[in-house]
Design a protein around this motif. Structure first.
Motif, mmCIF file in Angstrom:
data_model
loop_
_atom_site.group_PDB
_atom_site.id
_atom_site.type_symbol
_atom_site.label_atom_id
_atom_site.label_comp_id
_atom_site.label_asym_id
_atom_site.label_seq_id
_atom_site.Cartn_x
_atom_site.Cartn_y
_atom_site.Cartn_z
ATOM 1 N N THR A 1 22.460 36.404 54.812
ATOM 2 C CA THR A 1 21.277 35.966 55.549
ATOM 3 C C THR A 1 21.639 34.979 56.660
ATOM 4 N N SER A 2 22.711 34.228 56.468
ATOM 5 C CA SER A 2 23.120 33.222 57.452
ATOM 6 C C SER A 2 23.655 33.843 58.745
ATOM 7 N N ARG A 3 24.001 35.130 58.701
ATOM 8 C CA ARG A 3 24.524 35.791 59.902
ATOM 9 C C ARG A 3 23.348 36.331 60.718
ATOM 10 N N TRP A 4 22.904 35.582 61.663
ATOM 11 C CA TRP A 4 21.748 35.993 62.459
ATOM 12 C C TRP A 4 22.164 36.768 63.701
ATOM 13 N N ASP A 5 23.426 36.635 64.106
ATOM 14 C CA ASP A 5 23.867 37.190 65.396
ATOM 15 C C ASP A 5 24.397 38.613 65.254
ATOM 16 N N HIS A 6 23.508 39.509 64.866
ATOM 17 C CA HIS A 6 23.899 40.919 64.787
ATOM 18 C C HIS A 6 22.726 41.778 65.230
ATOM 19 N N PRO A 7 22.979 43.001 65.678
ATOM 20 C CA PRO A 7 21.910 43.837 66.254
ATOM 21 C C PRO A 7 21.107 44.630 65.233
ATOM 22 N N GLY A 8 20.972 44.108 64.018
ATOM 23 C CA GLY A 8 20.220 44.833 63.005
ATOM 24 C C GLY A 8 18.898 44.188 62.647
ATOM 25 N N THR A 9 18.527 43.154 63.390
ATOM 26 C CA THR A 9 17.291 42.450 63.050
ATOM 27 C C THR A 9 16.045 43.294 63.310
ATOM 28 N N GLY A 10 16.208 44.403 64.038
ATOM 29 C CA GLY A 10 15.068 45.265 64.305
ATOM 30 C C GLY A 10 14.781 46.269 63.209
ATOM 31 N N GLY A 11 15.655 46.346 62.196
ATOM 32 C CA GLY A 11 15.406 47.271 61.088
ATOM 33 C C GLY A 11 16.562 48.218 60.830
ATOM 34 N N ARG A 12 16.265 49.278 60.111
ATOM 35 C CA ARG A 12 17.289 50.200 59.608
ATOM 36 C C ARG A 12 17.969 50.990 60.727
ATOM 37 N N ILE A 13 19.224 51.356 60.446
ATOM 38 C CA ILE A 13 19.993 52.244 61.315
ATOM 39 C C ILE A 13 20.701 53.249 60.416
ATOM 40 N N GLN A 14 20.717 54.501 60.841
ATOM 41 C CA GLN A 14 21.481 55.510 60.096
ATOM 42 C C GLN A 14 22.033 56.543 61.060
ATOM 43 N N VAL A 15 23.296 56.914 60.854
ATOM 44 C CA VAL A 15 23.942 57.950 61.655
ATOM 45 C C VAL A 15 24.642 58.916 60.707
ATOM 46 N N LEU A 16 24.389 60.206 60.882
ATOM 47 C CA LEU A 16 25.036 61.260 60.101
ATOM 48 C C LEU A 16 25.887 62.098 61.040
#
Length: 292
Positions: free
Chosen positions: A220-235
């Motif tokens: 939770t302490s890692r705020w500086d990543h591009p996932g704050t907008g929600g889920r990501i999935q790549v197949l």
């Protein structure tokens, strides 16, 4: 399940038969169920039996027989075995179990399962909930039970069965490469209560032992990543094609264009780099389990 509106039929003194109503919006699924129903009716009429007589032989109500024959009820595998035996079909009706095995699940889940079955690589970031492939059956049931509007018992069991069926990906040979990054919050929320939650954490530790599975935790302490907008999935698939989806990109729609996919892959790559390593993540999950 014991009442009519949750998918169970009780008619004319026959035994209860849990089943699933056909989704009228699922045209391809409805067509399969209708075709199976027509075959059952043809065999019954050829045998000179009334629907009520067939129901009595099988231990079901007449109303259920009519619903299955009319394509309005998806029969369970045990029903297909029973009707095959009752009508002397010699395995021809029982063989249709494979035809109806998929359509008992919602179409969007069938489509997802087909993609996962083809994938040689899967990369997924989960923010609020654990990825469906990582969920135990009891955890999935508890999580799906939190939906609003509340799912009916029939809808809930159908959704749980569909999610559990996707776990066959872990038994594939050759195995796909599976990479999951989960937010810390998704590991700490005790969905289903303490016992269910603990068994879910233990399941994560078991899955990460598979050589083709990586599970990482995003603190939770890692705020500086591009996932704050929600889920990501790549197949990714063997022919070099791929499909992806993200909650906050491209209106949440599935995308397959290389330029768009690169955006999702870039985001996931940064998320993975910011997360704890697989080894650190194992220690973290063990710590959370020990604290529970």
């Amino acid at each position: 399940m014991s009442v009519v509106d949750d998918g169970t039929e009780r008619g004319d003194g026959g035994a209860d038969e849990p089943g699933w109503d056909v989704d009228p919006d699922d045209e391809s699924g409805a067509a399969v169920v209708a075709a199976v129903g027509r075959q059952i009716r043809a065999w019954r009429e050829a045998a000179g039996m009334r629907a009520g007589e067939l129901g009595s032989v099988m231990g079901y109500g007449e109303d259920l027989i009519y619903k299955v024959e009319g394509g309005r009820r998806i029969p369970r595998p045990e029903f297909m075995d029973g009707v095959d035996l009752a009508l002397g079909a010699g395995g021809k009706l029982a063989a249709m179990k494979s035809d109806i095995a998929e359509v008992r699940y919602p179409k969007k889940i069938r489509d997802l399962a087909k993609l996962e079955a083809r994938a040689v690589e899967l990369a997924a970031y989960g923010s609020h909930n654990l990825h469906g492939l990582l969920q135990t059956e009891e955890y999935a049931r508890a999580l799906l039970g939190t939906r609003r509007p509340v799912l009916s018992p029939d809808e809930l069991e159908r959704a749980v069965a569909a999610r559990v069926a996707r776990h066959s990906i872990f038994d594939r040979a050759p195995a796909p490469e599976l990479s999951f990054v989960q937010e810390e919050a998704s590991l700490r929320r005790p969905i289903g209560g303490l016992a269910v939650w603990r068994r879910q954490l233990e399941n994560l530790l078991r899955l990460r032992e598979l050589p083709f599975v990586d599970i990482q935790v995003m603190p939770t302490s890692r705020w500086d990543h591009p996932g704050t907008g929600g889920r990501i999935q790549v197949l990714k698939f063997a022919d070099g094609s791929a499909v992806g989806r993200a909650d906050d990109e491209f209106a949440g729609r599935p995308i397959a264009h290389p330029k768009q996919l690169r955006i999702l892959e870039l985001g996931f790559g940064i998320i993975r780099a910011r997360a704890l390593t697989p080894e650190e993540s194992q220690a973290f999950i063990e710590q959370v389990l020990g604290e529970s």
